[in-house]
Design a protein around this motif. Structure first.
Motif, PDB file in Angstrom:
ATOM      1  N   ASP A 105       0.536  -1.131  -0.312  1.00 45.43           N
ATOM      2  CA  ASP A 105      -0.123   0.009   0.106  1.00 45.43           C
ATOM      3  C   ASP A 105       0.773   1.016  -0.282  1.00 45.43           C
ATOM      4  OD1 ASP A 105      -2.698  -1.713   0.461  1.00 45.43           O
ATOM      5  OD2 ASP A 105      -1.960  -1.595   1.898  1.00 45.43           O
ATOM      6  N   ASN A 106       1.830   1.331   1.016  1.00 50.35           N
ATOM      7  CA  ASN A 106       2.950   2.321   0.745  1.00 50.35           C
ATOM      8  C   ASN A 106       3.969   3.111  -0.125  1.00 50.35           C
ATOM      9  OD1 ASN A 106       1.076   3.387   3.180  1.00 50.35           O
ATOM     10  ND2 ASN A 106       2.270   2.044   4.620  1.00 50.35           N
ATOM     11  N   VAL A 107       3.964   3.310  -0.733  1.00 53.95           N
ATOM     12  CA  VAL A 107       5.107   3.248  -2.385  1.00 53.95           C
ATOM     13  C   VAL A 107       4.761   5.007  -2.919  1.00 53.95           C
ATOM     14  CG1 VAL A 107       5.780   2.477  -4.554  1.00 53.95           C
ATOM     15  CG2 VAL A 107       4.391   0.785  -2.763  1.00 53.95           C
ATOM     16  N   MET A 108       5.524   4.967  -3.117  1.00 57.70           N
ATOM     17  CA  MET A 108       5.901   6.720  -3.754  1.00 57.70           C
ATOM     18  C   MET A 108       6.818   6.727  -4.967  1.00 57.70           C
ATOM     19  SD  MET A 108       6.064   8.933  -0.564  1.00 57.70           S
ATOM     20  CE  MET A 108       7.016   7.479   0.458  1.00 57.70           C
ATOM     21  N   TYR A 109       6.121   6.995  -5.979  1.00 54.62           N
ATOM     22  CA  TYR A 109       7.184   7.134  -7.511  1.00 54.62           C
ATOM     23  C   TYR A 109       7.323   8.499  -7.817  1.00 54.62           C
ATOM     24  CZ  TYR A 109       4.015   1.725  -8.000  1.00 54.62           C
ATOM     25  OH  TYR A 109       4.008   1.403  -7.767  1.00 54.62           O
ATOM     26  N   MET A 110       8.810   8.205  -8.029  1.00 55.25           N
ATOM     27  CA  MET A 110       9.463   9.341  -8.460  1.00 55.25           C
ATOM     28  C   MET A 110      10.593   9.594  -9.552  1.00 55.25           C
ATOM     29  SD  MET A 110       9.567  11.452  -4.335  1.00 55.25           S
ATOM     30  CE  MET A 110       9.573   9.459  -3.240  1.00 55.25           C
ATOM     31  N   ASN A 111       9.998  10.089 -10.161  1.00 49.85           N
ATOM     32  CA  ASN A 111      10.986  10.358 -11.532  1.00 49.85           C
ATOM     33  C   ASN A 111      11.844   8.941 -11.508  1.00 49.85           C
ATOM     34  OD1 ASN A 111      10.130  12.845 -11.912  1.00 49.85           O
ATOM     35  ND2 ASN A 111      11.925  13.273 -10.976  1.00 49.85           N
ATOM     36  N   ASN A 112      12.840   8.541 -11.271  1.00 49.13           N
ATOM     37  CA  ASN A 112      13.434   7.095 -11.643  1.00 49.13           C
ATOM     38  C   ASN A 112      13.675   6.884  -9.401  1.00 49.13           C
ATOM     39  OD1 ASN A 112      15.770   8.632 -10.600  1.00 49.13           O
ATOM     40  ND2 ASN A 112      17.170   7.301 -11.791  1.00 49.13           N
ATOM     41  N   LYS A 113      13.067   6.693  -9.487  1.00 51.26           N
ATOM     42  CA  LYS A 113      13.299   5.433  -7.765  1.00 51.26           C
ATOM     43  C   LYS A 113      11.720   5.636  -7.833  1.00 51.26           C
ATOM     44  CE  LYS A 113      13.506   9.392  -4.588  1.00 51.26           C
ATOM     45  NZ  LYS A 113      14.466  10.095  -3.587  1.00 51.26           N
ATOM     46  N   ILE A 114      11.430   4.774  -7.221  1.00 51.26           N
ATOM     47  CA  ILE A 114      10.269   4.069  -6.145  1.00 51.26           C
ATOM     48  C   ILE A 114      10.625   3.935  -4.087  1.00 51.26           C
ATOM     49  CG2 ILE A 114       9.179   1.980  -6.130  1.00 51.26           C
ATOM     50  CD1 ILE A 114       9.451   1.150  -8.979  1.00 51.26           C
TER      51      ILE A 114
END
Length: 138
Positions: A105-114
């Motif tokens: 549930d607790n996933v963040m996607y930013m540019n080239n990182k997870i």
């Protein structure tokens, strides 16, 4: 007149009552101590069981996620940052975000990182994720 241990005539003396009250208090204290020890034992057992369950869940999720990150060639590096695990990828389009979100549930996607928010098992999750990525690519 009857010869009883506590009775002096037809009534209890003050020292008899004090002795009875002291005995009752001592008995209650022992009972409370036993209950506290039993509760602690149960809590420790539950904590150990839940910790084992969490470890199994972490291992399962790491295995599931490894397949959804593209391939080992898509992974630049994996870092553990306290309660988080950060996976740097080369190509975010190869990452199956929808399937990852069904695993955690607790996933963040930013540019080239997870960023995976894992909790107290972050380092273990990182290690398991690395091992499973190696298995998937072989």
């Amino acid at each position: 007149m009857k010869n009883n241990l506590f009775l002096h005539g037809d009534h209890f003396s003050g020292s008899d009552i004090a002795l009875i009250v002291t005995g009752v208090i001592a008995a209650l204290a022992i009972i409370v101590l036993i209950v506290i020890l039993i509760v602690r034992h149960i809590k420790v057992k539950k904590i150990k069981q839940s910790d084992e369950e969490v470890k199994k869940e972490v291992a399962t999720k790491a295995s599931d996620l490894a397949k959804k990150l593209g391939s080992s060639e898509n992974i630049e590096k994996i870092e553990s940052q306290s309660s988080r695990v950060v996976v740097y990828v080369k190509d975010m389009s190869l990452v199956n975000k929808d399937e990852i979100n069904t695993v955690l549930d607790n996933v963040m996607y930013m540019n080239n990182k997870i960023v995976f928010v894992i909790g107290s098992h972050g380092e273990e999750f990182k290690t398991l994720l690395e091992e499973n990525i190696d298995k998937v690519s072989k």
